[in-house]
Scaffold this active site. Structure first.
Site, PDB file in Angstrom:
ATOM      1  N   SER A  50       0.996  -1.224   0.067  1.00  0.00           N
ATOM      2  CA  SER A  50      -0.068  -0.022   0.152  1.00  0.00           C
ATOM      3  C   SER A  50       0.974   1.271   0.095  1.00  0.00           C
ATOM      4  O   SER A  50       1.998   1.245   0.617  1.00  0.00           O
ATOM      5  CB  SER A  50      -1.102  -0.084   1.245  1.00  0.00           C
ATOM      6  N   GLY A  51       0.173   2.192  -0.613  1.00  0.00           N
ATOM      7  CA  GLY A  51       1.074   3.684  -0.692  1.00  0.00           C
ATOM      8  C   GLY A  51       0.276   4.592  -0.158  1.00  0.00           C
ATOM      9  O   GLY A  51      -0.887   4.239   0.446  1.00  0.00           O
TER      10      GLY A  51
ATOM     11  N   CYS B 153      -1.450   6.731  -1.695  1.00  0.00           N
ATOM     12  CA  CYS B 153      -2.593   6.870  -2.455  1.00  0.00           C
ATOM     13  C   CYS B 153      -3.653   5.826  -2.747  1.00  0.00           C
ATOM     14  O   CYS B 153      -4.883   5.957  -3.334  1.00  0.00           O
ATOM     15  CB  CYS B 153      -2.105   7.420  -3.955  1.00  0.00           C
ATOM     16  N   GLY B 154      -3.434   4.667  -2.291  1.00  0.00           N
ATOM     17  CA  GLY B 154      -4.018   3.560  -2.387  1.00  0.00           C
ATOM     18  C   GLY B 154      -3.481   2.219  -2.082  1.00  0.00           C
ATOM     19  O   GLY B 154      -2.279   2.187  -1.446  1.00  0.00           O
TER      20      GLY B 154
ATOM     21  N   VAL C  19      -2.038  -1.961  -3.574  1.00  0.00           N
ATOM     22  CA  VAL C  19      -1.902  -2.699  -4.611  1.00  0.00           C
ATOM     23  C   VAL C  19      -2.209  -4.294  -4.312  1.00  0.00           C
ATOM     24  O   VAL C  19      -1.812  -4.718  -3.362  1.00  0.00           O
ATOM     25  CB  VAL C  19      -0.465  -2.545  -5.265  1.00  0.00           C
TER      26      VAL C  19
ATOM     27  N   ASP D 106      10.154  10.271  -7.996  1.00  0.00           N
ATOM     28  CA  ASP D 106       9.977   9.479  -6.631  1.00  0.00           C
ATOM     29  C   ASP D 106      10.693   8.066  -6.460  1.00  0.00           C
ATOM     30  O   ASP D 106      10.135   7.016  -6.332  1.00  0.00           O
ATOM     31  CB  ASP D 106       8.235   9.140  -6.731  1.00  0.00           C
TER      32      ASP D 106
HETATM   33  N1  LIG Z   1       3.023  -4.469 -10.162  1.00  0.00           N
HETATM   34  C1  LIG Z   1       3.413  -4.825  -9.041  1.00  0.00           C
HETATM   35  N2  LIG Z   1       3.571  -6.065  -8.662  1.00  0.00           N
HETATM   36  C2  LIG Z   1       3.967  -6.304  -7.386  1.00  0.00           C
HETATM   37  N3  LIG Z   1       3.793  -5.588  -6.325  1.00  0.00           N
HETATM   38  C3  LIG Z   1       3.489  -4.227  -6.593  1.00  0.00           C
HETATM   39  C4  LIG Z   1       3.215  -3.515  -7.874  1.00  0.00           C
HETATM   40  N4  LIG Z   1       3.251  -2.222  -7.933  1.00  0.00           N
HETATM   41  C5  LIG Z   1       3.361  -2.172  -6.442  1.00  0.00           C
HETATM   42  N5  LIG Z   1       3.672  -3.201  -5.891  1.00  0.00           N
HETATM   43  C6  LIG Z   1       3.911  -2.981  -4.283  1.00  0.00           C
HETATM   44  O1  LIG Z   1       2.895  -2.291  -3.825  1.00  0.00           O
HETATM   45  C7  LIG Z   1       3.490  -1.186  -2.794  1.00  0.00           C
HETATM   46  C8  LIG Z   1       2.815   0.120  -2.866  1.00  0.00           C
HETATM   47  O2  LIG Z   1       2.803   0.597  -4.300  1.00  0.00           O
HETATM   48  P1  LIG Z   1       2.383   2.023  -4.518  1.00  0.00           P
HETATM   49  O3  LIG Z   1       3.125   2.390  -6.026  1.00  0.00           O
HETATM   50  O4  LIG Z   1       1.060   2.254  -4.314  1.00  0.00           O
HETATM   51  O5  LIG Z   1       2.941   2.989  -3.423  1.00  0.00           O
HETATM   52  P2  LIG Z   1       4.318   3.138  -2.641  1.00  0.00           P
HETATM   53  O6  LIG Z   1       5.313   3.638  -3.861  1.00  0.00           O
HETATM   54  O7  LIG Z   1       4.951   2.053  -1.943  1.00  0.00           O
HETATM   55  O8  LIG Z   1       4.142   4.426  -1.864  1.00  0.00           O
HETATM   56  P3  LIG Z   1       3.631   5.847  -2.384  1.00  0.00           P
HETATM   57  O9  LIG Z   1       2.640   5.772  -3.030  1.00  0.00           O
HETATM   58  O10 LIG Z   1       3.269   6.606  -0.770  1.00  0.00           O
HETATM   59  O11 LIG Z   1       4.826   6.440  -2.765  1.00  0.00           O
HETATM   60  C9  LIG Z   1       5.106  -1.304  -3.723  1.00  0.00           C
HETATM   61  O12 LIG Z   1       5.889  -0.744  -2.488  1.00  0.00           O
HETATM   62  C10 LIG Z   1       5.237  -2.678  -3.725  1.00  0.00           C
HETATM   63  O13 LIG Z   1       5.655  -3.273  -2.719  1.00  0.00           O
END
Ligand SMILES: Nc1ncnc2c1ncn2[C@@H]1O[C@H](COP(=O)(O)OP(=O)(O)OP(=O)(O)O)[C@@H](O)[C@H]1O
Length: 435
Positions: free
Chosen positions: A130-131, A133-134, A136, A246
């Site tokens: 999770s990040g 904004c939402g 995954v 980022d």
């Molecule tokens: N295509 C994908 N396949 C597998 N895991 C994924 C994928 N995309 C994202 N993730 C996992 O989900 C997590 C969250 O991703 P997301 O891009 O929403 O946020 P983030 O980069 O961790 O945080 P923020 O949005 O706050 O910068 C990632 O850190 C990763 O571990």
């Protein structure tokens, strides 16, 4: 820099850190209460799909992820603030773009076949991460395993911009070093991007390694990350005039075959004359010094991403974020922004040894003065990069001949085998906290 000027910059920086905190908390509160969102004027094309909605445990508590999540920054002097009518126009344009996005909603390109998919066909399997904004999640859609990122829309303009950028840039990109998008679903109050599923991000790997007391990322894995990340960033710049903004361990993903790809374009920006002019976004502990100073933060180029990659690589190979974090983050950002203080260097690393080429390469990436920091094309000519570039070199060919081409996959699968999945959620001391 004279002392008065530096003091002034420190004060500016402190003000901005306070604003980051304030805005961060505000945004988190909105995101954590999706049901409280006010309805928008956008007509609902699809009903929100109940089987795909995220469960409460997927929502992140609001006291974590603070230091590494992109934060909104708005420091327009009062006299330059746009009038309310202009602000509304921009919001209207974003809402219009959102509505336009509905036209392609539900059309997925799965293995080269374009197909119209109903959102109820998304079968959620589990949480991947999770990040800010939402969330995954892994999901099965028409027998294809994929990652589905759900982002919740609210009344905040920056939130809308972020969602639209992620959707737009993911749809644009076609690079082996960037996670592929299959398409997206747009709803009244959320968006789901369907993308290629990866196995783990560097952040999770680092946590597994740390808690299982394994060796941190070896130099050759760092070399492959450098090669893949710079190839992706150069592609974004050259083909689409996009700057990522980022770069951090959670946005660099591995698959089981040892492929390394970038993800998360929510705060990426489009450049004019190779410069980014946006004041928003960024993850402070990985931000370049020039992005932390008031006079240059609104105008910077891809070399800021070079710095973020340098910090990320340093952290992966040493297991440590190179600045002290135990104090308030203001102190950390001050140390980064002060050009008179030295940059981190692997030369100082006592516990592991690295090749002189690698040390030199990282020192280039971590030059505090942006004017001395190289751009991608220069880095791509460096011998360390060339060692990992299949198109370049003897060194790479030699590695292949010796049967080492799949070394990264072997390393990755060993780490997964020797460590525990639950460690992905445990913190590492002096490391920026993520999700
Ligand atoms: N295509 C994908 N396949 C597998 N895991 C994924 C994928 N995309 C994202 N993730 C996992 O989900 C997590 C969250 O991703 P997301 O891009 O929403 O946020 P983030 O980069 O961790 O945080 P923020 O949005 O706050 O910068 C990632 O850190 C990763 O571990």
């Amino acid at each position: 820099m004279d002392n008065v000027c530096f003091q002034q910059r420190l004060r500016d920086l402190e003000t901005r850190v306070r604003k980051w905190k304030f805005l961060r908390l505000g945004l988190t509160e909105v995101r954590l209460r999706p049901r409280d969102r006010r309805s928008t004027s956008v007509d609902q094309k699809h009903k929100e799909c109940s089987s795909t909605s995220s469960s409460p445990q997927h929502q992140r508590p609001n006291n974590i992820g603070y230091l590494t999540s992109p934060m909104e920054r708005k420091f327009t002097p009062l006299s330059m603030k746009p009038s309310p009518s202009r602000r509304d126009t921009e919001k209207d344009a974003l809402e219009f773009e959102y509505m336009e996005g509905y036209k392609k909603s539900g059309t997925l390109d799965i293995d080269g076949v374009k197909q119209t998919v109903d959102p109820n066909e998304i079968q959620i399997l589990g949480l991947l991460g999770s990040g800010s904004c939402g969330v995954v999640e892994s999901a099965m859609v028409r027998k294809k395993l994929m990652a589905v990122k759900t982002m919740y829309k609210n009344d905040n303009k920056e939130n809308l911009k972020r969602i639209l950028r992620d959707v737009r840039i993911m749809s644009l990109c076609d690079s082996p070093f960037i996670v592929r998008s299959y398409g997206y679903f747009m709803f009244n109050s959320s968006v789901k991007i369907c993308m290629q599923i990866m196995s783990a991000c560097c952040e999770k790997l680092l946590r597994r390694i740390y808690h299982s007391k394994l060796d941190f990322f070896p130099e050759y894995v760092a070399g492959h990350i450098v090669y893949s990340a710079i190839s992706a960033l150069d592609y974004l710049k050259e083909k689409h005039s996009i700057i990522h903004r980022d770069i951090k361990p959670s946005n660099i993903l591995f698959d089981d075959s040892g492929n390394i790809k970038l993800c998360d374009f929510g705060i990426s920006g489009f450049m004019t004359n190779s410069m980014s002019h946006s004041k928003s976004a960024g993850c402070p502990p990985y931000m370049a010094p020039e992005r932390l100073t008031i006079e240059t933060n609104s105008k910077y180029d891809v070399r800021s991403d070079v710095w973020s990659l340098g910090i990320t690589i340093y952290q992966l190979v040493t297991g440590l974020y190179p600045f002290p974090l135990k104090d308030l983050e203001f102190t950390t950002l001050t140390i980064i922004a002060n050009l008179n203080l030295p940059s981190p260097s692997l030369k100082e690393e006592k516990t592991r040894s690295f090749s002189p080429l690698f040390i030199e390469f990282l020192d280039f990436c971590l030059r505090k003065d942006v004017r001395e920091r190289p751009e991608y094309k220069q880095l791509m000519k460096h011998d360390f990069f060339l060692e990992y570039d299949p198109a370049s070199g003897d060194a790479y060919k030699l590695k292949n001949i010796n049967g080492n081409c799949n070394q990264v996959a072997e390393w990755f699968n060993n780490v997964i085998k020797q460590s525990k999945v639950e460690d992905e959620l445990k913190q590492i001391p002096n490391t920026p906290c993520v999700n």
